[in-house]
Design a protein around this motif. Sequence first.
Motif, mmCIF file in Angstrom:
data_model
loop_
_atom_site.group_PDB
_atom_site.id
_atom_site.type_symbol
_atom_site.label_atom_id
_atom_site.label_comp_id
_atom_site.label_asym_id
_atom_site.label_seq_id
_atom_site.Cartn_x
_atom_site.Cartn_y
_atom_site.Cartn_z
ATOM 1 N N ASP A 1 -57.915 40.826 0.054
ATOM 2 C CA ASP A 1 -57.764 41.115 1.947
ATOM 3 C C ASP A 1 -58.874 42.289 2.713
ATOM 4 N N ALA A 2 -60.144 42.185 2.090
ATOM 5 C CA ALA A 2 -60.973 42.560 3.026
ATOM 6 C C ALA A 2 -61.358 40.682 4.613
ATOM 7 N N GLY A 3 -60.713 39.870 3.840
ATOM 8 C CA GLY A 3 -60.341 38.842 4.349
ATOM 9 C C GLY A 3 -61.221 37.819 4.819
ATOM 10 N N ALA A 4 -61.945 37.655 3.436
ATOM 11 C CA ALA A 4 -62.831 36.581 2.951
ATOM 12 C C ALA A 4 -62.007 35.313 2.971
ATOM 13 N N GLY A 5 -62.703 34.225 3.509
ATOM 14 C CA GLY A 5 -61.962 32.715 3.359
ATOM 15 C C GLY A 5 -62.497 32.008 1.895
ATOM 16 N N GLY A 6 -62.991 33.288 0.920
ATOM 17 C CA GLY A 6 -62.748 32.128 -0.371
ATOM 18 C C GLY A 6 -63.802 32.881 -1.061
ATOM 19 N N ILE A 7 -63.781 33.096 -2.171
ATOM 20 C CA ILE A 7 -65.053 33.340 -3.396
ATOM 21 C C ILE A 7 -65.567 33.049 -4.295
ATOM 22 N N ALA A 8 -67.148 32.866 -4.463
ATOM 23 C CA ALA A 8 -68.156 32.427 -5.241
ATOM 24 C C ALA A 8 -68.230 33.446 -6.737
ATOM 25 N N VAL A 9 -67.588 32.724 -7.723
ATOM 26 C CA VAL A 9 -67.732 33.242 -9.442
ATOM 27 C C VAL A 9 -68.830 32.318 -10.045
ATOM 28 N N ALA A 10 -69.254 32.980 -11.112
ATOM 29 C CA ALA A 10 -69.833 32.320 -11.960
ATOM 30 C C ALA A 10 -71.249 31.725 -11.120
ATOM 31 N N VAL A 11 -71.766 32.826 -10.552
ATOM 32 C CA VAL A 11 -72.574 32.519 -9.678
ATOM 33 C C VAL A 11 -73.588 33.819 -9.988
ATOM 34 N N HIS A 12 -75.019 33.281 -9.224
ATOM 35 C CA HIS A 12 -76.063 34.125 -9.639
ATOM 36 C C HIS A 12 -75.828 35.763 -9.431
ATOM 37 N N ALA A 13 -75.499 35.824 -8.749
ATOM 38 C CA ALA A 13 -74.557 37.972 -8.404
ATOM 39 C C ALA A 13 -73.724 37.954 -9.896
ATOM 40 N N THR A 14 -72.809 36.860 -10.622
ATOM 41 C CA THR A 14 -72.109 37.037 -11.446
ATOM 42 C C THR A 14 -72.633 36.722 -12.760
ATOM 43 N N GLN A 15 -74.159 37.001 -12.550
ATOM 44 C CA GLN A 15 -75.413 36.007 -14.019
ATOM 45 C C GLN A 15 -75.385 35.926 -14.986
ATOM 46 N N PHE A 16 -76.114 35.122 -14.415
ATOM 47 C CA PHE A 16 -75.637 33.350 -15.099
ATOM 48 C C PHE A 16 -75.862 34.104 -17.011
ATOM 49 N N THR B 1 -72.068 36.093 -25.461
ATOM 50 C CA THR B 1 -71.162 36.699 -24.300
ATOM 51 C C THR B 1 -69.912 35.877 -24.087
ATOM 52 N N ARG B 2 -70.314 34.970 -24.014
ATOM 53 C CA ARG B 2 -69.290 33.666 -23.906
ATOM 54 C C ARG B 2 -67.957 33.792 -23.049
ATOM 55 N N LEU B 3 -68.729 35.321 -21.768
ATOM 56 C CA LEU B 3 -67.589 35.349 -20.699
ATOM 57 C C LEU B 3 -67.192 33.995 -19.647
ATOM 58 N N LEU B 4 -67.769 32.967 -19.755
ATOM 59 C CA LEU B 4 -68.226 32.017 -18.508
ATOM 60 C C LEU B 4 -66.087 31.434 -18.295
ATOM 61 N N GLU B 5 -65.824 31.432 -19.257
ATOM 62 C CA GLU B 5 -64.330 31.107 -19.246
ATOM 63 C C GLU B 5 -63.704 32.142 -18.830
ATOM 64 N N PRO B 6 -63.344 33.382 -19.656
ATOM 65 C CA PRO B 6 -62.517 34.776 -18.890
ATOM 66 C C PRO B 6 -62.831 34.646 -18.376
ATOM 67 N N VAL B 7 -64.077 34.730 -17.262
ATOM 68 C CA VAL B 7 -63.883 35.871 -16.258
ATOM 69 C C VAL B 7 -63.816 34.102 -14.459
ATOM 70 N N LEU B 8 -63.993 33.110 -15.322
ATOM 71 C CA LEU B 8 -62.723 32.549 -14.352
ATOM 72 C C LEU B 8 -61.677 32.374 -13.985
ATOM 73 N N GLU B 9 -61.178 32.681 -15.091
ATOM 74 C CA GLU B 9 -59.882 32.650 -15.471
ATOM 75 C C GLU B 9 -59.094 34.161 -14.555
ATOM 76 N N THR B 10 -59.830 35.432 -14.940
ATOM 77 C CA THR B 10 -59.015 35.905 -14.777
ATOM 78 C C THR B 10 -59.419 36.331 -12.970
ATOM 79 N N VAL B 11 -60.154 35.515 -12.225
ATOM 80 C CA VAL B 11 -60.913 35.426 -11.501
ATOM 81 C C VAL B 11 -59.501 34.362 -10.246
#
Length: 353
Positions: A51-66, A73-83
């Motif tokens: 809604d803010a007008g972003a052209g894309g979203i980068a997921v599973a990057v440094h900000a998402t925490q390696f 944790t095994r959160l890579l797939e859940p996060v990718l799927e949710t977003v």
Amino acid sequence: MTIQAQEPRTAEALHEILRHGLVVPAMPLALRDDRSYDERYQAALARYYADAGAGGIAVAVHATQFEIRDRQTRLLEPVLETVAGAMRDDDRDLLRIAGIAGPTAQAVAEAETARGFGYELALLSPPMGWAATEEEMLERARAVAEVLPVIGFYLQEAVGGQRLSAGFWRRFAEIEGVVAVKIAPFDRYRTLDVVTAVLESPRADRISLYTGNDDSIVNDLLTPFASEGGTRWIDGGLLGQWAVGTRRAVESMALVRAAREGDDEALRAALALGPQLTELNQAVFDADNAFRGCISGVGYVLWRQGLLPSIRCLSDREVLSPGQAKRIDAVHERYRWLSDDEFVEEHRDRWFR
């Protein structure tokens, strides 16, 4: 669960979109106080960016925490799927960018997983936890490019990046399937290494340049570079800083485009924003403490706005530095026009649908 993608766009089509100059936030991770994953907040955050007008979203990057990749944790797939699900529910066709990490076999497997969830681009993170030569990194990039078009990533050493030679970037630019490079060494000389390598490459017209230098956003975007094909710009930004104040970032990018086209008033306005954004980033990224609180700083801003359930991180090392919250509050008060507070307050409930 695999989310079936739309008809895949070609690398050429993705490059043309990137060359337009997008605002791409690097997405944080939504964790509760007990460090459990909160899908509802993660999806709401994706809707905010849309809604803010972003052209894309980068997921599973440094900000998402390696650490989302850790066995504990095994959160890579859940996060990718949710977003991915939240982006597919949106009316606009945002670029879906997945961070890819690890040695070659892991990186290829992650790219295949991301492709299965409908991600279109692989942001190839630098080595984290494994010693890699430049040749090994090039081999990894070639392998991942067989699965998804690749965005290179020059991450600053203070948060885990590796110093790379100008020769590495010249060879990287030769790889078929590389469509962009995110330049984030927080260093002018190394930034120029990447820009020069790309502009001198025979593939220069097929590679976009994106700033990840959160300390020099406007300067990067307003610097013209001479090339054989004419003036080139760093096209847009893929930034952790733009994970907050995303709507304001979109407005800033519009100013930059107007300034590039010769609008003097827009140029003056954009130049005035430059040092303000750098000062804001100094607090949010905790630059005074070697960036130790950068992920927590982004989380703190979003938590204040009700867009994250807590400022918890997966690692005990990722916490706000002493006094960092006060510094963030003070700079937001000083430059209120850089904040999305009102926009978030108006629309937040809808994002939690």
